[in-house]
Design a protein around this motif. Structure first.
Motif, short mmCIF file in Angstrom:
data_model
loop_
_atom_site.label_atom_id
_atom_site.label_comp_id
_atom_site.label_asym_id
_atom_site.label_seq_id
_atom_site.Cartn_x
_atom_site.Cartn_y
_atom_site.Cartn_z
N ASP A 47 0.85 -1.17 0.00
CA ASP A 47 0.00 0.00 0.00
C ASP A 47 0.89 1.23 0.00
OD1 ASP A 47 -1.80 1.99 0.33
OD2 ASP A 47 -2.66 1.25 2.21
N PRO A 48 0.79 2.09 -1.03
CA PRO A 48 1.67 3.28 -1.09
C PRO A 48 1.42 4.25 0.05
CG PRO A 48 -0.05 3.41 -2.76
CD PRO A 48 -0.13 2.03 -2.17
N MET A 49 0.33 4.09 0.77
CA MET A 49 0.00 5.01 1.85
C MET A 49 0.61 4.59 3.19
SD MET A 49 -2.06 7.32 0.57
CE MET A 49 -2.96 7.91 2.00
N GLN A 50 1.10 3.34 3.29
CA GLN A 50 1.45 2.81 4.60
C GLN A 50 2.66 3.49 5.23
OE1 GLN A 50 2.27 -1.35 4.06
NE2 GLN A 50 4.20 -1.01 2.98
N ASP A 51 3.54 4.07 4.42
CA ASP A 51 4.74 4.70 4.97
C ASP A 51 4.57 6.20 5.20
OD1 ASP A 51 6.17 2.32 5.00
OD2 ASP A 51 6.81 2.56 2.92
N LEU A 52 3.39 6.74 4.89
CA LEU A 52 3.16 8.16 5.08
C LEU A 52 2.80 8.47 6.54
CD1 LEU A 52 1.07 9.03 1.89
CD2 LEU A 52 3.52 9.37 2.26
N PRO A 53 3.14 9.65 7.02
CA PRO A 53 2.78 10.05 8.39
C PRO A 53 1.27 10.12 8.55
CG PRO A 53 4.43 11.51 7.47
CD PRO A 53 3.94 10.67 6.34
N PRO A 54 0.76 9.88 9.73
CA PRO A 54 -0.70 9.91 9.96
C PRO A 54 -1.35 11.21 9.53
CG PRO A 54 0.42 8.96 11.85
CD PRO A 54 1.49 9.47 10.94
N ARG A 59 -5.08 13.91 5.58
CA ARG A 59 -5.34 14.88 4.53
C ARG A 59 -5.76 14.19 3.23
NH1 ARG A 59 0.22 18.11 6.04
NH2 ARG A 59 -0.55 19.03 8.00
N VAL A 60 -5.10 13.07 2.91
CA VAL A 60 -5.49 12.30 1.73
C VAL A 60 -6.91 11.77 1.88
CG1 VAL A 60 -5.01 10.26 0.35
CG2 VAL A 60 -3.13 11.70 1.12
N GLY A 61 -7.26 11.36 3.10
CA GLY A 61 -8.62 10.90 3.37
C GLY A 61 -9.65 11.97 3.10
N GLU A 62 -9.30 13.21 3.46
CA GLU A 62 -10.21 14.32 3.20
C GLU A 62 -10.37 14.55 1.70
OE1 GLU A 62 -12.92 17.16 4.27
OE2 GLU A 62 -11.89 15.68 5.52
N LEU A 63 -9.24 14.43 0.95
CA LEU A 63 -9.32 14.56 -0.51
C LEU A 63 -10.19 13.45 -1.11
CD1 LEU A 63 -5.62 15.45 -1.45
CD2 LEU A 63 -7.58 17.00 -1.23
N THR A 64 -10.08 12.25 -0.56
CA THR A 64 -10.90 11.14 -1.04
C THR A 64 -12.38 11.44 -0.83
OG1 THR A 64 -9.13 9.57 -0.52
CG2 THR A 64 -11.34 8.67 -0.82
N SER A 65 -12.71 12.04 0.31
CA SER A 65 -14.09 12.42 0.60
C SER A 65 -14.59 13.45 -0.40
CB SER A 65 -14.20 12.98 2.02
OG SER A 65 -15.51 13.41 2.29
N LEU A 66 -13.74 14.42 -0.74
CA LEU A 66 -14.11 15.43 -1.74
C LEU A 66 -14.33 14.79 -3.10
CD1 LEU A 66 -11.65 18.32 -0.81
CD2 LEU A 66 -14.11 18.22 -0.35
N ASN A 67 -13.49 13.81 -3.44
CA ASN A 67 -13.65 13.13 -4.74
C ASN A 67 -14.96 12.36 -4.80
OD1 ASN A 67 -12.21 12.29 -7.34
ND2 ASN A 67 -12.80 10.32 -6.47
N THR A 68 -15.37 11.77 -3.67
CA THR A 68 -16.65 11.06 -3.61
C THR A 68 -17.80 12.02 -3.84
OG1 THR A 68 -15.73 9.43 -2.06
CG2 THR A 68 -18.13 9.62 -2.18
N GLN A 69 -17.70 13.22 -3.26
CA GLN A 69 -18.73 14.23 -3.47
C GLN A 69 -18.80 14.62 -4.95
OE1 GLN A 69 -18.56 17.60 -0.70
NE2 GLN A 69 -17.40 16.33 0.73
N ARG A 70 -17.64 14.73 -5.58
CA ARG A 70 -17.60 15.06 -7.00
C ARG A 70 -18.25 13.95 -7.82
NH1 ARG A 70 -15.46 12.94 -11.99
NH2 ARG A 70 -15.10 14.72 -13.38
N ASP A 71 -17.97 12.68 -7.48
CA ASP A 71 -18.58 11.55 -8.19
C ASP A 71 -20.10 11.58 -8.08
OD1 ASP A 71 -16.11 10.66 -8.98
OD2 ASP A 71 -15.93 9.13 -7.40
N ASP A 72 -20.61 11.94 -6.90
CA ASP A 72 -22.06 12.03 -6.71
C ASP A 72 -22.66 13.09 -7.62
OD1 ASP A 72 -21.87 10.04 -4.80
OD2 ASP A 72 -21.84 11.43 -3.10
N ILE A 73 -21.97 14.22 -7.73
CA ILE A 73 -22.46 15.30 -8.60
C ILE A 73 -22.46 14.85 -10.05
CG2 ILE A 73 -21.93 17.61 -9.48
CD1 ILE A 73 -20.85 18.30 -6.69
N MET A 74 -21.39 14.16 -10.48
CA MET A 74 -21.30 13.69 -11.86
C MET A 74 -22.37 12.65 -12.16
SD MET A 74 -19.12 15.48 -13.36
CE MET A 74 -19.17 14.54 -14.88
N GLU A 75 -22.72 11.82 -11.18
CA GLU A 75 -23.77 10.83 -11.36
C GLU A 75 -25.11 11.53 -11.57
OE1 GLU A 75 -25.63 7.30 -11.95
OE2 GLU A 75 -23.47 7.66 -11.81
#
Length: 335
Positions: A47-54, A59-75
């Motif tokens: 997992d490329p995320m496993q060596d990153l600091p918490p 912050r990446v998790g927050e970006l993932t949440s934003l991307n999910t919101q974008r997917d909902d809008i596109m749907e």
């Protein structure tokens, strides 16, 4: 002071990330080839995320949440676009129905040529007094012949059969994730079907991405007899017997494939790509690409603009558009 501490913390985080990435990139040259291959497999599974600091993971998790919101809008966009497509295609249906009536000759009495042209036509015909043709003969096969992707599939036998083609229709799915083509025929000596159809399930049909074919479904053509079957011919071959029948020669009948547009209604099945070698997968991919190009030629060009392809104007417009694109491409490279 707080800003300086925060700045130092950010620098420490950045330095830590840099050291971790560098550490992950180190390779032990002393390992043998098998070990290198095992390490490569392990790296692919890591997992490329496993060596990153918490804090970075958060912050990446927050970006993932934003991307999910974008997917909902596109749907939601795709749903509304599919409904809009259905609305305007519905508005075009009466136009297509009237077009089919004109082609079939149902409106011959209402559409007459100017008197001067009728007189000239009678002079050209002489004393034959042949009745005028009904509707517009060979309309659809002429339109198909002017579309390159389709024309290269037509044979002389196909043309004779396609003279009985009365209408071509395209129906997009209500959810915008596929379409169906329908070819309507009048009674003919070739097959008993009144409609030949083909369906394409394309989940991303309404987006600009490369099409993803989920399923392609053709239909069975009920040929009147083996002699009218345009996709295969029956041939007789002499076969020498084996074993206890050695020395004997018998005649066997086999089905031999021949070129025909009507193979279009019997597409290859979508295979399991994991069970195919690279060359076979590439050949099948090319076959599906060519098949989809033909389907899109009907959906986007021939069906909505049939008269332009009958007259050849559609072919000229395509050529002009292609030439303009080439000129624009050359100009952009010269700048």
């Amino acid at each position: 002071m707080a800003d300086e501490q925060q700045h130092m913390m950010d620098e420490d985080d950045a330095e830590e990330i840099t050291m971790q990435v560098a550490h992950a990139s180190l390779v032990d040259d002393s390992d043998d080839d098998d070990s290198d291959e095992d390490d490569s497999d392990d790296e692919e599974e890591e997992d490329p995320m496993q060596d990153l600091p918490p804090v970075i993971i958060a912050r990446v998790g927050e970006l993932t949440s934003l991307n999910t919101q974008r997917d909902d809008i596109m749907e939601q966009y795709l749903q509304e676009r599919a409904a809009l497509e259905q609305k305007y295609k519905g508005l075009c249906q009466p136009i297509y129905q009237q077009r089919a009536q004109i082609i079939a000759g149902a409106m011959d009495d209402q559409i007459v040529a100017p008197p001067d042209t009728m007189q000239q036509d009678n002079q050209n015909q002489g004393d034959d007094n042949e009745p005028p043709p009904k509707g517009i003969p060979q309309f659809w096969v002429c339109a198909m012949g002017h579309m390159e992707d389709v024309a290269e599939l037509l044979t002389e036998e196909d043309v004779d059969c396609l003279e009985h083609l009365t209408d071509i229709q395209c129906h997009d799915y209500e959810d915008g994730k596929g379409f169906a083509l329908e070819f309507h025929f009048c009674p003919n000596p070739y097959f008993s079907n009144s409609v030949l159809s083909k369906r394409y399930d394309v989940p991303n049909l309404l987006v600009a991405d490369e099409p993803i074919l989920k399923n392609v479904q053709g239909c069975t053509i009920d040929w009147s007899n083996p002699g009218t079957r345009l996709t295969f011919r029956e041939v007789e071959r002499k076969q020498r017997g084996k074993g206890k029948h050695s020395g004997q020669i018998r005649t066997v009948k086999k089905q031999e494939r021949k070129d025909s547009f009507f193979h279009f209604f019997h597409p290859p099945a979508l295979p399991d790509m994991n069970e195919m070698d690279e060359d076979e997968a590439e050949r099948l991919e090319e076959a599906f690409d060519a098949d989809y190009d033909v389907a899109q030629a009907f959906r986007l060009h021939i069906v909505p603009k049939a008269v332009l392809w009958f007259t050849g104007q559609g072919q000229e417009e395509e050529l002009q558009a292609a030439m303009s694109e080439i000129e624009n491409h050359m100009e952009s490279h010269m700048e």
